[in-house]
Scaffold this motif. Structure first.
Motif, short mmCIF file in Angstrom:
data_model
loop_
_atom_site.label_atom_id
_atom_site.label_comp_id
_atom_site.label_asym_id
_atom_site.label_seq_id
_atom_site.Cartn_x
_atom_site.Cartn_y
_atom_site.Cartn_z
N GLY A 149 0.91 -1.13 -0.03
CA GLY A 149 0.03 0.01 0.04
C GLY A 149 0.73 1.30 0.08
O GLY A 149 1.86 1.15 0.68
N TYR A 150 0.29 2.30 -0.66
CA TYR A 150 1.20 3.38 -1.03
C TYR A 150 0.12 4.67 -0.80
O TYR A 150 0.43 5.36 -1.63
N GLY A 151 -0.51 4.59 0.20
CA GLY A 151 -1.66 5.88 0.57
C GLY A 151 -1.11 6.57 1.64
O GLY A 151 0.02 7.09 1.76
N SER A 152 -2.07 7.03 2.38
CA SER A 152 -1.86 8.04 3.50
C SER A 152 -0.55 7.52 4.27
O SER A 152 0.41 8.08 4.53
N ARG B 1 2.92 5.56 2.05
CA ARG B 1 3.96 6.61 1.47
C ARG B 1 4.71 7.20 2.61
O ARG B 1 6.09 7.06 2.47
N ASN C 199 -2.32 5.16 -9.40
CA ASN C 199 -2.11 6.26 -8.74
C ASN C 199 -0.84 5.96 -7.74
O ASN C 199 -0.08 6.81 -7.80
N SER C 200 -1.14 5.14 -7.04
CA SER C 200 -0.15 4.88 -5.97
C SER C 200 1.34 4.34 -6.45
O SER C 200 2.20 4.67 -6.22
N TRP C 201 1.15 3.50 -7.64
CA TRP C 201 2.22 3.05 -8.41
C TRP C 201 3.01 4.05 -8.85
O TRP C 201 4.26 4.27 -8.76
N LEU D 17 2.49 -3.44 -4.68
CA LEU D 17 1.19 -2.82 -4.94
C LEU D 17 0.25 -3.78 -5.92
O LEU D 17 0.99 -4.70 -6.52
N GLN E 23 2.85 7.47 -7.97
CA GLN E 23 3.31 8.19 -6.95
C GLN E 23 4.61 7.55 -6.32
O GLN E 23 5.85 8.32 -6.13
N ALA E 24 4.68 6.26 -6.01
CA ALA E 24 5.86 5.62 -5.49
C ALA E 24 7.07 5.63 -6.32
O ALA E 24 8.37 5.93 -6.13
#
Ligand SMILES: NC(=O)C1=CN([C@@H]2O[C@H](COP(=O)(O)OP(=O)(O)OC[C@H]3O[C@@H](n4cnc5c(N)ncnc54)[C@H](O)[C@@H]3O)[C@@H](O)[C@H]2O)C=CC1
Ligand SMILES: CC(=O)[C@](C)(O)C(=O)O
Ligand SMILES: [Mg+2]
Ligand SMILES: [Mg+2]
Length: 332
Positions: free
Chosen positions: A24-27, A30, A52-54, A47, A56-57
């Motif tokens: 997970g790369y959310g709140s 990250r 989106n998370s991908w 992920l 952002q990472a």
């Protein structure tokens, strides 16, 4: 007195050669990934898909991989996907690759406490639960501080689970202020009760109620917004720094008298009774059941409420005043 651990109690040695998978790369994901990496630890972001998370990472300099890939190579697996998703990720992407002596780590006890995930005995299960939102966990860390956290051990197969929990807590900055020892049960129940009756539910509904009452009485919405919503941060900041007594000393005598008397009138015994009812519903597991059901139906209540909030007058006015609010913020 609660047991509090600080920097001197935490050491990276025990995890410095371990591979940490952050799912997970959310709140929180990250914030943890960036803080642990900045702390010199070996982090891989896992992920589900390239969304989106991908992106952002990648933008943050990680090389994200698919969940099972991250899990297969990991010694420590940290669950930072949403609570309602964790049991599926566990069943499909973690359980098949579990190794003897692996660590399963959580930021909130929901899935373990309510037995949605039941790990085998030959893994460590522990938690570091930051007492603050993910972006704040990152921001405080970057500026040399950290958000305080709770730590708990559910399964101690290695005999070293608490040492590892403290090392990760150090890695995200939480031992800078300190971390408090708790249990999965206490963290889960208090976190849910706090966010529902106070932080996310109670206070915000009180703010919205006060705002809408003023508007209904014919006062300008902009004036109502600054009074009932914007100034809340300033009052809370003083409580945060100096306590309730300190806040009462900072406001006028008129506000002290009015606040003390009317506060008890508005937040009366009946409110206290309902806070207790809501808390008991968390404790009995009834809230968890209700939330799982709502999630399984596609979260219609959440979706509708989000829409209602987004379209509310207070939100519209807040958005209109945002530039003005920004201009007033301290500049360093
Ligand atoms: N939001 C917060 O500040 C806090 C959260 N926690 C806990 O941290 C954990 C993570 O929560 P948040 O950071 O709020 O999550 P989030 O919703 O911000 O982030 C979730 C991450 O999981 C991914 N995701 C979403 N649906 C998915 C699915 N179906 N399958 C796989 N991945 C999926 C998202 O793309 C994102 O990368 C939870 O256990 C929560 O209770 C604890 C303290 C505070
Ligand atoms: C940010 C936090 O601590 C909460 C409110 O418990 C959560 O996001 O679940
Ligand atoms: Mg919570
Ligand atoms: Mg919380």
């Amino acid at each position: 007195m609660a047991k509090i651990y600080t920097e001197k109690d935490a050491n990276f040695d025990i995890i410095k050669n371990k591979k940490i998978a952050i799912l997970g790369y959310g709140s929180q994901g990250r914030a943890w990934a960036l803080n642990l990496r900045d702390s010199g630890l070996n982090v891989t972001v896992g992920l589900e898909r390239e969304g989106n998370s991908w992106n952002q990472a990648k933008k943050d300099g990680f090389n994200p991989v698919h969940t099972e890939e991250a899990v297969k190579n990991a010694d420590i697996v940290i669950f930072l996907v949403p609570d309602m998703v964790q049991r599926y990720v566990y069943r499909e992407k973690v359980q098949p690759y579990l190794k003897d002596g692996m660590d399963l780590v959580f930021a909130h006890g929901f899935n373990i406490h309510y037995k949605l995930i039941e790990p085998p005995n030959n893994v460590d299960v522990y938690m570091i639960a930051p007492k603050g939102p993910g972006p704040t966990v990152r921001e405080y860390f970057v500026h040399g501080g950290g958000v305080p956290a709770l730590v708990a051990v559910q399964q101690n197969y290695s005999g070293k689970a608490m040492e590892k929990a403290l090392a990760i807590a150090k890695g995200i900055g939480a031992t800078r202020p300190g971390v408090i020892e708790t249990t999965f049960k206490e963290e889960t129940e208090t976190d849910l009760i706090g966010e529902q009756t106070d932080l996310v539910g109670g206070i915000t509904e009180l703010m919205r109620t006060a705002f809408n009452t003023l508007v209904e009485m014919g006062y300008q919405p902009e004036v109502a917004y600054f009074e009932t919503i914007n100034e809340m941060k300033m009052i809370v900041d003083i409580i945060h720094d100096k306590g309730f007594y300190g806040m009462l000393k900072a406001v006028s005598d008129t506000a002290k008298y009015g606040g003390i008397t009317v506060g008890k009138y508005v937040i009366n015994e009946d409110v206290k009774k309902r806070v207790r009812e809501a808390a008991e519903k968390v404790r009995s597991g009834k809230f968890a059941e209700e939330w799982i059901e709502e999630y399984n139906r596609g979260s219609p209540i959440v979706k509708q409420a989000m829409e209602e909030v987004q379209n509310s007058l207070e939100e519209k006015i807040g958005n209109e005043l945002r530039d003005m609010i920004e201009r007033g913020k301290p500049k360093s």
